[in-house]
Design a protein around this motif. Structure first.
Motif, mmCIF file in Angstrom:
data_model
loop_
_atom_site.group_PDB
_atom_site.id
_atom_site.type_symbol
_atom_site.label_atom_id
_atom_site.label_comp_id
_atom_site.label_asym_id
_atom_site.label_seq_id
_atom_site.Cartn_x
_atom_site.Cartn_y
_atom_site.Cartn_z
ATOM 1 N N ARG A 101 0.857 -1.196 0.000
ATOM 2 C CA ARG A 101 0.000 0.000 0.000
ATOM 3 C C ARG A 101 0.883 1.232 0.000
ATOM 4 O O ARG A 101 1.975 1.234 0.582
ATOM 5 C CB ARG A 101 -0.859 0.047 1.276
ATOM 6 C CG ARG A 101 -2.024 -0.925 1.287
ATOM 7 C CD ARG A 101 -3.075 -0.569 0.243
ATOM 8 N NE ARG A 101 -3.629 0.776 0.421
ATOM 9 C CZ ARG A 101 -4.675 1.038 1.182
ATOM 10 N NH1 ARG A 101 -5.306 0.092 1.810
ATOM 11 N NH2 ARG A 101 -5.127 2.277 1.291
ATOM 12 N N LEU A 102 0.384 2.300 -0.609
ATOM 13 C CA LEU A 102 1.127 3.564 -0.597
ATOM 14 C C LEU A 102 0.914 4.274 0.726
ATOM 15 O O LEU A 102 -0.198 4.277 1.264
ATOM 16 C CB LEU A 102 0.652 4.462 -1.734
ATOM 17 C CG LEU A 102 1.026 4.008 -3.145
ATOM 18 C CD1 LEU A 102 0.316 4.870 -4.183
ATOM 19 C CD2 LEU A 102 2.544 4.079 -3.341
ATOM 20 N N GLY A 111 0.254 9.623 5.986
ATOM 21 C CA GLY A 111 -0.154 8.585 6.944
ATOM 22 C C GLY A 111 -1.277 9.007 7.883
ATOM 23 O O GLY A 111 -1.671 8.238 8.755
ATOM 24 N N THR A 112 -1.821 10.200 7.727
ATOM 25 C CA THR A 112 -2.812 10.686 8.702
ATOM 26 C C THR A 112 -4.179 10.015 8.534
ATOM 27 O O THR A 112 -5.000 10.048 9.445
ATOM 28 C CB THR A 112 -2.985 12.224 8.610
ATOM 29 O OG1 THR A 112 -3.408 12.561 7.279
ATOM 30 C CG2 THR A 112 -1.699 12.951 8.933
ATOM 31 N N LEU A 141 -4.220 6.709 6.698
ATOM 32 C CA LEU A 141 -3.891 5.278 6.643
ATOM 33 C C LEU A 141 -3.487 4.724 8.018
ATOM 34 O O LEU A 141 -3.916 3.623 8.392
ATOM 35 C CB LEU A 141 -2.749 5.057 5.634
ATOM 36 C CG LEU A 141 -2.380 3.605 5.361
ATOM 37 C CD1 LEU A 141 -3.555 2.832 4.767
ATOM 38 C CD2 LEU A 141 -1.191 3.519 4.414
ATOM 39 N N THR A 160 -0.897 15.035 2.677
ATOM 40 C CA THR A 160 -0.603 15.440 1.300
ATOM 41 C C THR A 160 -1.862 15.545 0.444
ATOM 42 O O THR A 160 -2.909 14.988 0.775
ATOM 43 C CB THR A 160 0.313 14.398 0.634
ATOM 44 O OG1 THR A 160 -0.418 13.160 0.549
ATOM 45 C CG2 THR A 160 1.606 14.183 1.412
ATOM 46 N N ASP A 173 -11.799 17.221 1.723
ATOM 47 C CA ASP A 173 -12.176 18.609 1.433
ATOM 48 C C ASP A 173 -11.622 19.144 0.122
ATOM 49 O O ASP A 173 -12.187 20.068 -0.471
ATOM 50 C CB ASP A 173 -11.697 19.519 2.577
ATOM 51 C CG ASP A 173 -12.504 19.330 3.845
ATOM 52 O OD1 ASP A 173 -13.704 19.647 3.836
ATOM 53 O OD2 ASP A 173 -11.938 18.838 4.840
ATOM 54 N N ASP A 183 -11.993 18.896 12.091
ATOM 55 C CA ASP A 183 -12.984 17.847 11.838
ATOM 56 C C ASP A 183 -13.274 17.695 10.349
ATOM 57 O O ASP A 183 -13.158 18.641 9.576
ATOM 58 C CB ASP A 183 -14.293 18.139 12.574
ATOM 59 C CG ASP A 183 -14.857 16.883 13.222
ATOM 60 O OD1 ASP A 183 -14.578 15.785 12.700
ATOM 61 O OD2 ASP A 183 -15.560 17.005 14.232
HETATM 62 C C1 LIG Z 1 -8.219 13.966 13.593
HETATM 63 C C2 LIG Z 1 -8.275 13.940 12.088
HETATM 64 C C3 LIG Z 1 -9.005 14.922 11.454
HETATM 65 C C4 LIG Z 1 -9.095 14.904 10.055
HETATM 66 N N1 LIG Z 1 -9.827 15.891 9.452
HETATM 67 C C5 LIG Z 1 -9.927 15.889 8.098
HETATM 68 C C6 LIG Z 1 -10.682 16.919 7.449
HETATM 69 O O1 LIG Z 1 -11.232 17.834 8.072
HETATM 70 N N2 LIG Z 1 -10.784 16.855 6.099
HETATM 71 C C7 LIG Z 1 -10.173 15.880 5.345
HETATM 72 O O2 LIG Z 1 -10.287 15.920 4.124
HETATM 73 N N3 LIG Z 1 -9.428 14.918 5.939
HETATM 74 C C8 LIG Z 1 -9.282 14.906 7.291
HETATM 75 N N4 LIG Z 1 -8.536 13.937 7.907
HETATM 76 C C9 LIG Z 1 -7.951 12.839 7.112
HETATM 77 C C10 LIG Z 1 -6.518 13.081 6.628
HETATM 78 O O3 LIG Z 1 -5.749 13.722 7.612
HETATM 79 C C11 LIG Z 1 -6.461 13.903 5.351
HETATM 80 O O4 LIG Z 1 -7.446 13.495 4.431
HETATM 81 C C12 LIG Z 1 -5.094 13.845 4.669
HETATM 82 O O5 LIG Z 1 -5.051 14.743 3.593
HETATM 83 C C13 LIG Z 1 -4.714 12.474 4.135
HETATM 84 O O6 LIG Z 1 -3.482 12.608 3.472
HETATM 85 P P1 LIG Z 1 -2.206 11.739 3.844
HETATM 86 O O7 LIG Z 1 -1.091 12.207 3.005
HETATM 87 O O8 LIG Z 1 -1.961 11.735 5.318
HETATM 88 O O9 LIG Z 1 -2.740 10.301 3.356
HETATM 89 P P2 LIG Z 1 -2.321 8.848 3.822
HETATM 90 O O10 LIG Z 1 -2.969 8.543 5.124
HETATM 91 O O11 LIG Z 1 -0.871 8.615 3.711
HETATM 92 O O12 LIG Z 1 -3.039 8.020 2.665
HETATM 93 C C14 LIG Z 1 -4.438 8.002 2.522
HETATM 94 C C15 LIG Z 1 -4.814 7.019 1.405
HETATM 95 O O13 LIG Z 1 -4.371 7.519 0.157
HETATM 96 C C16 LIG Z 1 -3.488 6.590 -0.474
HETATM 97 N N5 LIG Z 1 -2.492 7.433 -1.170
HETATM 98 C C17 LIG Z 1 -1.704 8.366 -0.598
HETATM 99 N N6 LIG Z 1 -0.980 9.001 -1.544
HETATM 100 C C18 LIG Z 1 -1.315 8.437 -2.737
HETATM 101 C C19 LIG Z 1 -0.909 8.647 -4.081
HETATM 102 N N7 LIG Z 1 0.006 9.582 -4.405
HETATM 103 N N8 LIG Z 1 -1.455 7.874 -5.049
HETATM 104 C C20 LIG Z 1 -2.383 6.922 -4.746
HETATM 105 N N9 LIG Z 1 -2.818 6.680 -3.489
HETATM 106 C C21 LIG Z 1 -2.287 7.430 -2.501
HETATM 107 C C22 LIG Z 1 -2.942 5.730 0.637
HETATM 108 O O14 LIG Z 1 -2.537 4.442 0.179
HETATM 109 C C23 LIG Z 1 -4.144 5.650 1.559
HETATM 110 O O15 LIG Z 1 -5.045 4.677 1.093
HETATM 111 C C24 LIG Z 1 -8.419 13.924 9.304
HETATM 112 C C25 LIG Z 1 -7.667 12.936 9.964
HETATM 113 C C26 LIG Z 1 -7.595 12.947 11.341
HETATM 114 C C27 LIG Z 1 -6.786 11.885 12.014
#
Ligand SMILES: Cc1cc2nc3c(=O)[nH]c(=O)nc-3n(C[C@H](O)[C@H](O)[C@H](O)COP(=O)(O)OP(=O)(O)OC[C@H]3O[C@@H](n4cnc5c(N)ncnc54)[C@H](O)[C@@H]3O)c2cc1C
Ligand code: SF4
Length: 337
Positions: A29-30, A34-35, A37, A111, A162, A233
């Motif tokens: 998995r990518l 990580g926020t 996943l 991201t 969002d 949220d």
């Molecule tokens: C307390 C809390 C509050 C949150 N509030 C919000 C909010 O208000 N709005 C919101 O939108 N989100 C929210 N989130 C969720 C999250 O933080 C965001 O959506 C964030 O942008 C996810 O990005 P990431 O890089 O951390 O993704 P990751 O957790 O690393 O990955 C998420 C998914 O995307 C896949 N992925 C990642 N990068 C790629 C890529 N380049 N190509 C293909 N697949 C990929 C991964 O395999 C995984 O399945 C919240 C999370 C928490 C814990």
């Protein structure tokens, strides 16, 4: 939440290396910020054998402005999107949506790619393994019944990212890279109306970048969301709007929703509002279009009825605000030139 399960971790330096790792390991998995996943791993929802960490892939980390338009690498953090002055000036919906996501700590790691590919959400799903086991799991993962709509065979978990609606109203396309090559599709085509399989991305593909046409910079745009806790949220309902005006009349209008359905989507039928001033009648028609197409279910502790209503009101307020129109605005429009 439980302890993290065991997995291998690899840090490729390029997209080509990342797709090679995905192709070689079916359980990979990518991992981006990580926020999304990592909490799912700790809830026992996912069990990958390998995490391919995109944090070291340099070619995913740039924001490019050119005559062709805007190009944003999937690895750009939400904090960077929210802070970029050019985005704040010309692509307001993107910076507003990015700034509204989670808290500052999350945004510094999370991201664009992860936000577009995050999992759908439901009160019966975002729970620890023992909680879900005590409820016989559900259709989305490991069970036979949807606790939200037990008669059906459809998962109604809502997509709550969002950024997707903000990018949809600006006409975004995405580049997906796999071992066999790259393809470019409309962002709208990334999403499917099924909470259990909401992404059309194929196994082994990496979302590399988002592209917006240069014309999108000329649109006025914005993003608003309703949420239970204002500090951090997911959206109970989120609305993005992009529009062009001439002589106080709308010449181009796009509205997109998130948080209400299994996929983020462009509201259909808003073209019929073109050529009209933003007045009470026009806003009432927009409100009805949104109410008809938003289909929240009992996937949050907040009532579905409220989420439908709030989506409609957010759309009306946002359009009125972007058009600079008072709630009582009336008046005719000249014929299109
Ligand atoms: C307390 C809390 C509050 C949150 N509030 C919000 C909010 O208000 N709005 C919101 O939108 N989100 C929210 N989130 C969720 C999250 O933080 C965001 O959506 C964030 O942008 C996810 O990005 P990431 O890089 O951390 O993704 P990751 O957790 O690393 O990955 C998420 C998914 O995307 C896949 N992925 C990642 N990068 C790629 C890529 N380049 N190509 C293909 N697949 C990929 C991964 O395999 C995984 O399945 C919240 C999370 C928490 C814990
Ligand atoms: S909508 Fe139904 S199937 Fe989907 S996650 Fe919720 S309970 Fe499970």
């Amino acid at each position: 939440m439980e302890r993290l399960p065991a997995f291998a971790l690899k840090r490729p330096a390029s997209v080509a290396e990342a797709v090679a790792l995905l192709a070689a390991e079916p359980g990979a998995r990518l991992l981006a910020g990580g926020t999304d996943l990592m909490p799912n791993l700790r809830r026992g929802i996912e069990h990958p054998s390998l995490l391919v960490d995109l944090g070291g892939v340099r070619d995913l980390g740039d924001i490019g402005f050119s005559a062709a338009g805007l190009s944003i690498g999937a690895g750009v953090t939400l904090a960077r999107l929210a802070a970029d002055p050019r985005l704040a000036r010309d692509w307001q919906a993107i910076s507003q949506a990015a700034a509204s996501i989670a808290g500052p700590g999350h945004r510094s790691a999370a991201t664009l790619g992860g936000n577009l590919c995050l999992d759908t959400r439901c009160v019966f799903y975002n729970q620890s393994a023992w909680w879900r086991a005590a409820n016989d799991h559900c259709l989305k993962r490991g069970g036979e019944v949807c606790h939200v709509a037990p008669q059906g065979r459809h998962c109604h978990a809502a997509f709550c990212g969002d950024l997707a609606p903000a990018l949809l109203v600006l006409g975004a396309e995405i580049e997906l890279v796999a071992r066999r090559g790259a393809r470019r599709i409309a962002l709208a085509d990334l999403y499917c109306d099924d909470g259990a399989a909401h992404l059309s991305i194929a196994r082994g593909e990496v979302l590399a970048r988002v592209a917006l046409p240069a014309t999108s910079a000329a649109l006025v745009s914005g993003y608003r969301k309703a949420r239970a806790r204002a500090a951090t949220d997911f959206p109970l309902a989120g609305v993005a709007c992009a529009l062009a005006l001439r002589d106080d009349c709308v010449t181009q209008l796009r509205i997109a929703l998130t948080g209400t359905n299994p996929r983020p989507f462009l509201v259909a039928g808003v073209d019929e509002l073109n050529g009209r001033p933003v007045d009470a009648d026009m806003l009432a028609k927009l409100g009805k279009l949104v109410q008809k197409q938003a289909s929240p279910m009992r996937t949050t502790v907040t009532q579905a009825h409220y989420r439908r209503q709030v989506a409609s009101v957010l759309a009306q307020r946002l359009l009125r605000e972007l058009a600079g129109a008072p709630s009582s605005a009336t008046g005719g429009c000249p014929e299109p030139r």
